[in-house]
Design a protein around this motif. Structure first.
Motif, PDB file in Angstrom:
ATOM      1  N   CYS A  90       0.799  14.987  12.264  1.00  0.00           N
ATOM      2  CA  CYS A  90       0.335  14.396  13.564  1.00  0.00           C
ATOM      3  C   CYS A  90       1.529  13.465  14.076  1.00  0.00           C
ATOM      4  N   LEU A  91       2.411  12.868  12.893  1.00  0.00           N
ATOM      5  CA  LEU A  91       3.450  11.881  13.316  1.00  0.00           C
ATOM      6  C   LEU A  91       4.724  12.706  13.910  1.00  0.00           C
ATOM      7  N   ALA A  92       5.093  14.044  13.499  1.00  0.00           N
ATOM      8  CA  ALA A  92       5.933  14.861  13.766  1.00  0.00           C
ATOM      9  C   ALA A  92       5.700  15.247  15.360  1.00  0.00           C
ATOM     10  N   VAL A  93       4.279  15.378  15.787  1.00  0.00           N
ATOM     11  CA  VAL A  93       3.934  16.041  16.948  1.00  0.00           C
ATOM     12  C   VAL A  93       4.030  14.737  18.040  1.00  0.00           C
ATOM     13  N   LEU A  94       3.478  13.523  17.475  1.00  0.00           N
ATOM     14  CA  LEU A  94       3.846  12.422  18.390  1.00  0.00           C
ATOM     15  C   LEU A  94       5.060  12.090  18.655  1.00  0.00           C
ATOM     16  N   GLN A  95       5.958  12.257  17.508  1.00  0.00           N
ATOM     17  CA  GLN A  95       7.331  11.837  18.051  1.00  0.00           C
ATOM     18  C   GLN A  95       7.837  12.945  18.955  1.00  0.00           C
ATOM     19  N   ALA A  96       7.738  14.213  18.721  1.00  0.00           N
ATOM     20  CA  ALA A  96       8.220  15.178  19.763  1.00  0.00           C
ATOM     21  C   ALA A  96       7.872  14.930  20.937  1.00  0.00           C
ATOM     22  N   GLY A 119       8.674  21.399  23.541  1.00  0.00           N
ATOM     23  CA  GLY A 119       9.572  21.786  24.426  1.00  0.00           C
ATOM     24  C   GLY A 119       8.997  23.171  25.501  1.00  0.00           C
ATOM     25  N   ARG A 120       7.921  23.727  24.880  1.00  0.00           N
ATOM     26  CA  ARG A 120       7.493  24.691  26.062  1.00  0.00           C
ATOM     27  C   ARG A 120       6.363  24.423  26.869  1.00  0.00           C
ATOM     28  N   MET A 121       6.033  23.121  26.724  1.00  0.00           N
ATOM     29  CA  MET A 121       4.847  22.372  27.547  1.00  0.00           C
ATOM     30  C   MET A 121       5.486  21.899  28.651  1.00  0.00           C
ATOM     31  N   MET A 164       0.849  -0.986  -0.121  1.00  0.00           N
ATOM     32  CA  MET A 164      -0.101   0.046   0.164  1.00  0.00           C
ATOM     33  C   MET A 164       0.907   1.310  -0.132  1.00  0.00           C
ATOM     34  N   PHE A 165       0.577   2.045   0.930  1.00  0.00           N
ATOM     35  CA  PHE A 165       1.405   3.562   0.872  1.00  0.00           C
ATOM     36  C   PHE A 165       2.434   3.197   1.809  1.00  0.00           C
ATOM     37  N   THR A 166       3.783   3.689   1.520  1.00  0.00           N
ATOM     38  CA  THR A 166       4.905   3.972   2.392  1.00  0.00           C
ATOM     39  C   THR A 166       4.918   5.492   2.545  1.00  0.00           C
ATOM     40  N   ARG A 167       5.299   5.920   3.584  1.00  0.00           N
ATOM     41  CA  ARG A 167       5.639   7.275   3.899  1.00  0.00           C
ATOM     42  C   ARG A 167       6.983   7.409   4.699  1.00  0.00           C
ATOM     43  N   ARG A 168       7.525   8.370   4.168  1.00  0.00           N
ATOM     44  CA  ARG A 168       8.928   8.609   4.748  1.00  0.00           C
ATOM     45  C   ARG A 168       8.741   9.362   6.076  1.00  0.00           C
ATOM     46  N   SER A 169       9.589   9.333   7.024  1.00  0.00           N
ATOM     47  CA  SER A 169       9.862  10.090   8.126  1.00  0.00           C
ATOM     48  C   SER A 169       9.198  11.530   7.828  1.00  0.00           C
ATOM     49  N   PRO A 170       8.532  11.931   9.059  1.00  0.00           N
ATOM     50  CA  PRO A 170       8.083  13.469   8.961  1.00  0.00           C
ATOM     51  C   PRO A 170       9.069  14.365   8.340  1.00  0.00           C
ATOM     52  N   ASP A 171       8.848  15.225   7.810  1.00  0.00           N
ATOM     53  CA  ASP A 171       9.881  16.388   7.339  1.00  0.00           C
ATOM     54  C   ASP A 171      10.371  16.910   8.442  1.00  0.00           C
ATOM     55  N   SER A 172      11.670  17.184   8.249  1.00  0.00           N
ATOM     56  CA  SER A 172      12.464  17.681   9.230  1.00  0.00           C
ATOM     57  C   SER A 172      11.950  18.978   9.893  1.00  0.00           C
ATOM     58  N   GLN A 173      11.326  19.872   8.857  1.00  0.00           N
ATOM     59  CA  GLN A 173      10.983  21.113   9.471  1.00  0.00           C
ATOM     60  C   GLN A 173       9.528  20.875  10.449  1.00  0.00           C
ATOM     61  N   LEU A 174       8.894  20.040   9.961  1.00  0.00           N
ATOM     62  CA  LEU A 174       7.648  19.614  10.795  1.00  0.00           C
ATOM     63  C   LEU A 174       8.116  19.083  12.240  1.00  0.00           C
ATOM     64  N   LEU A 175       9.257  18.446  11.994  1.00  0.00           N
ATOM     65  CA  LEU A 175       9.498  17.779  13.507  1.00  0.00           C
ATOM     66  C   LEU A 175      10.261  18.995  14.182  1.00  0.00           C
ATOM     67  N   THR A 176      10.938  19.618  13.623  1.00  0.00           N
ATOM     68  CA  THR A 176      11.745  20.817  14.516  1.00  0.00           C
ATOM     69  C   THR A 176      10.669  21.853  14.967  1.00  0.00           C
ATOM     70  N   ASP A 177       9.734  22.066  14.089  1.00  0.00           N
ATOM     71  CA  ASP A 177       8.566  22.928  14.905  1.00  0.00           C
ATOM     72  C   ASP A 177       7.806  22.190  15.889  1.00  0.00           C
ATOM     73  N   ALA A 178       7.571  21.013  15.910  1.00  0.00           N
ATOM     74  CA  ALA A 178       6.971  20.060  16.901  1.00  0.00           C
ATOM     75  C   ALA A 178       7.618  20.295  18.017  1.00  0.00           C
ATOM     76  N   ARG A 179       9.031  19.781  17.848  1.00  0.00           N
ATOM     77  CA  ARG A 179       9.794  20.041  19.072  1.00  0.00           C
ATOM     78  C   ARG A 179       9.733  21.094  19.783  1.00  0.00           C
ATOM     79  N   ARG A 180       9.957  22.378  19.069  1.00  0.00           N
ATOM     80  CA  ARG A 180       9.876  23.542  19.736  1.00  0.00           C
ATOM     81  C   ARG A 180       8.512  23.873  20.323  1.00  0.00           C
ATOM     82  N   ARG A 181       7.238  23.328  19.835  1.00  0.00           N
ATOM     83  CA  ARG A 181       6.128  23.569  20.294  1.00  0.00           C
ATOM     84  C   ARG A 181       6.124  22.833  21.665  1.00  0.00           C
TER      85      ARG A 181
END
Length: 74
Positions: free
Chosen positions: A59-65, A20-22, A1-18
């Protein structure tokens, strides 16, 4: 079926920043909300699959962060 690459690094960076403040409890609650949003995407797909896949990437980037925030490597 579909295979997806890891979340885009910018999405992950933004999610980690968001996330990190929580506090750990706020990050945990936010992850539940994001997970529920991902389930809604799965249950009611849009006619444009690329839109859904972009939302899933977010969603994946946020959950990983959140995972990294709650389970730091020692």
């Amino acid at each position: 079926m579909f295979t997806r690459r890891s979340p885009d690094s910018q999405l992950l960076t933004d999610a980690r920043r968001r996330i990190g403040r929580m506090t750990p409890e706020a990050a945990r609650e936010y992850s539940i909300t994001v997970w529920a949003y991902g389930m809604r995407i799965a249950e009611t797909p849009s006619p444009h699959i690329e839109d859904d896949l972009g939302e899933w990437d977010m969603c994946l980037a946020v959950l990983q962060a959140v995972h990294e925030r709650l389970n730091p490597r020692t």
